[in-house]
Design a protein around this motif. Structure first.
Motif, PDB file in Angstrom:
ATOM      1  N   MET A  84       0.828  -1.201   0.000  1.00 33.94           N
ATOM      2  CA  MET A  84       0.000   0.000   0.000  1.00 33.94           C
ATOM      3  C   MET A  84       0.870   1.262   0.000  1.00 33.94           C
ATOM      4  O   MET A  84       0.716   2.134  -0.859  1.00 33.94           O
ATOM      5  CB  MET A  84      -0.895   0.010   1.258  1.00 33.94           C
ATOM      6  N   VAL A  94       0.898   1.159  -4.143  1.00 35.28           N
ATOM      7  CA  VAL A  94      -0.441   1.708  -4.417  1.00 35.28           C
ATOM      8  C   VAL A  94      -0.434   3.225  -4.191  1.00 35.28           C
ATOM      9  O   VAL A  94      -0.777   4.012  -5.092  1.00 35.28           O
ATOM     10  CB  VAL A  94      -1.508   1.031  -3.522  1.00 35.28           C
ATOM     11  N   ASP A  95      -0.022   3.644  -3.010  1.00 35.57           N
ATOM     12  CA  ASP A  95      -0.047   5.066  -2.653  1.00 35.57           C
ATOM     13  C   ASP A  95       0.855   5.887  -3.576  1.00 35.57           C
ATOM     14  O   ASP A  95       0.477   6.960  -4.051  1.00 35.57           O
ATOM     15  CB  ASP A  95       0.426   5.207  -1.202  1.00 35.57           C
ATOM     16  N   LEU A 136      -3.531  -7.164  -5.485  1.00 36.13           N
ATOM     17  CA  LEU A 136      -4.243  -7.263  -4.211  1.00 36.13           C
ATOM     18  C   LEU A 136      -5.003  -8.587  -4.127  1.00 36.13           C
ATOM     19  O   LEU A 136      -5.463  -8.973  -3.053  1.00 36.13           O
ATOM     20  CB  LEU A 136      -5.223  -6.092  -4.052  1.00 36.13           C
ATOM     21  N   TRP A 185     -13.695  -7.518  -0.775  1.00 41.59           N
ATOM     22  CA  TRP A 185     -12.281  -7.209  -1.024  1.00 41.59           C
ATOM     23  C   TRP A 185     -12.014  -7.204  -2.534  1.00 41.59           C
ATOM     24  O   TRP A 185     -11.382  -6.303  -3.081  1.00 41.59           O
ATOM     25  CB  TRP A 185     -11.385  -8.236  -0.325  1.00 41.59           C
ATOM     26  N   TRP A 227     -13.756  -4.237  -4.314  1.00 38.92           N
ATOM     27  CA  TRP A 227     -13.092  -2.942  -4.132  1.00 38.92           C
ATOM     28  C   TRP A 227     -11.792  -2.878  -4.919  1.00 38.92           C
ATOM     29  O   TRP A 227     -11.442  -1.824  -5.456  1.00 38.92           O
ATOM     30  CB  TRP A 227     -12.873  -2.665  -2.635  1.00 38.92           C
ATOM     31  N   LEU A 271     -11.061  -0.257  -7.973  1.00 39.70           N
ATOM     32  CA  LEU A 271      -9.822   0.496  -8.162  1.00 39.70           C
ATOM     33  C   LEU A 271      -9.302   0.313  -9.590  1.00 39.70           C
ATOM     34  O   LEU A 271      -8.872   1.272 -10.237  1.00 39.70           O
ATOM     35  CB  LEU A 271      -8.772   0.043  -7.137  1.00 39.70           C
ATOM     36  N   ALA A 323     -12.499   4.341  -4.348  1.00 41.68           N
ATOM     37  CA  ALA A 323     -12.179   2.912  -4.197  1.00 41.68           C
ATOM     38  C   ALA A 323     -11.272   2.699  -2.985  1.00 41.68           C
ATOM     39  O   ALA A 323     -11.463   1.751  -2.207  1.00 41.68           O
ATOM     40  CB  ALA A 323     -11.517   2.373  -5.467  1.00 41.68           C
ATOM     41  N   CYS A 374     -12.608   0.527   0.559  1.00 44.62           N
ATOM     42  CA  CYS A 374     -11.919  -0.631   1.142  1.00 44.62           C
ATOM     43  C   CYS A 374     -11.376  -0.294   2.529  1.00 44.62           C
ATOM     44  O   CYS A 374     -11.486  -1.085   3.458  1.00 44.62           O
ATOM     45  CB  CYS A 374     -10.805  -1.112   0.223  1.00 44.62           C
ATOM     46  N   HIS A 375     -10.809   0.900   2.670  1.00 42.18           N
ATOM     47  CA  HIS A 375     -10.252   1.284   3.976  1.00 42.18           C
ATOM     48  C   HIS A 375     -11.334   1.396   5.045  1.00 42.18           C
ATOM     49  O   HIS A 375     -11.109   1.066   6.199  1.00 42.18           O
ATOM     50  CB  HIS A 375      -9.514   2.616   3.868  1.00 42.18           C
ATOM     51  N   TYR A 416     -11.718  -2.305   5.944  1.00 44.51           N
ATOM     52  CA  TYR A 416     -10.558  -3.092   6.388  1.00 44.51           C
ATOM     53  C   TYR A 416      -9.556  -2.315   7.252  1.00 44.51           C
ATOM     54  O   TYR A 416      -8.782  -2.921   7.975  1.00 44.51           O
ATOM     55  CB  TYR A 416      -9.828  -3.681   5.179  1.00 44.51           C
ATOM     56  N   LYS A 474      -8.944   2.327  13.016  1.00 39.86           N
ATOM     57  CA  LYS A 474      -7.654   2.926  12.666  1.00 39.86           C
ATOM     58  C   LYS A 474      -7.939   3.947  11.584  1.00 39.86           C
ATOM     59  O   LYS A 474      -8.615   3.639  10.623  1.00 39.86           O
ATOM     60  CB  LYS A 474      -6.723   1.850  12.073  1.00 39.86           C
ATOM     61  N   PRO A 521      -4.781   6.536   6.491  1.00 41.06           N
ATOM     62  CA  PRO A 521      -3.818   7.605   6.241  1.00 41.06           C
ATOM     63  C   PRO A 521      -3.936   8.136   4.824  1.00 41.06           C
ATOM     64  O   PRO A 521      -3.079   7.920   3.993  1.00 41.06           O
ATOM     65  CB  PRO A 521      -2.472   6.917   6.477  1.00 41.06           C
TER      66      PRO A 521
END
Ligand code: HEC
Length: 189
Positions: free
Chosen positions: A55, A59-60, A107, A120, A123, A127, A156, A160-161, A164, A175, A178
């Motif tokens: 991630m 991904v990020d 993923l 999962w 999503w 993406l 997307a 998912c965030h 999950y 959590k 970010p």
């Protein structure tokens, strides 16, 4: 200053009892067994990279290479575009979107989905679709459509965030995801 920037089932039906070296075919019914997988077996998927690193570093990284290339900054001197200003910039933005689309498939590699929840997969596919839209619109240098696709990519991530990472399930620790804030464009934009 207002900153406006858009921040299968890999049909690897992994038979629970298959030994790790058994070939898995994704070939359509009626075709030669093994077709579509080449000589690959389950053991050939290299998935030792943990989700957190995938991630943060893959991904990020590519999502921001899209988001940093779109949107508008409005300040006292006027409206400034964040879109690429030359061919190389558009090529870079398009390639980042393309990379993001393909990364979405990773993923779904064996052992990557944290559970058997079909969402999962959905999503990850969401993406893929959004990133492919960003790729196509960057190729066409269609600024508004590229910006909108950036928003769809963001949706997307968040979908998912929310489940999950943030944890919308009772009993799951919350959590904060970010992720960058995305300010919606003003009505008159
Ligand atoms: C299919 C689900 C899914 C999608 C889609 C998804 N993520 Fe994630 N993301 C996760 C999970 C699960 C974690 C938590 C990983 C962990 O901490 O083990 C995570 C964590 C992260 C992290 C934190 C990494 C760290 O160092 O703690 C970042 C950043 C991130 N995702 C960015 C993104 C971005 C940007 C997108 C969209 C372009 C995205 N993610 C799409 C599931 C997803």
């Amino acid at each position: 200053m207002i900153r406006l920037s858009a921040a299968l089932a890999l049909a690897l039906a992994i038979a629970a009892c298959s030994p790790n070296t058994e070939a898995v075919s994704t070939a359509p019914a009626g075709s030669t067994p093994g077709e579509g997988m080449g000589g690959a077996t389950l053991a050939d998927f290299k998935t030792d990279t943990v989700m957190k690193d995938l991630m943060a570093h893959v991904v990020d990284f590519n999502a921001f290479a899209v988001w940093h290339n779109q949107g508008w900054v409005i300040d006292e001197t006027g409206v400034h575009e964040l879109f690429p200003i030359d061919e190389a910039g558009w090529v870079a933005a398009e390639s980042a979107a393309f990379t993001l689309a393909e990364v979405s498939n990773t993923l779904l590699l064996p052992n990557r989905p944290p559970d058997d929840d079909r969402r999962w997969v959905d999503w990850a596919n969401q993406l893929y679709t959004a990133a492919k839209k960003a790729q196509a619109t960057a190729l066409a240098k269609d600024k508004q459509a590229f910006f909108d696709a950036g928003g769809e990519i963001y949706d997307a991530c968040v979908a998912c965030h929310n489940h999950y990472v943030q944890g919308d399930d009772p009993g799951k620790p919350a959590k904060l995801p970010p992720l960058p804030n995305r300010t919606p464009p003003p009505q008159n934009q």
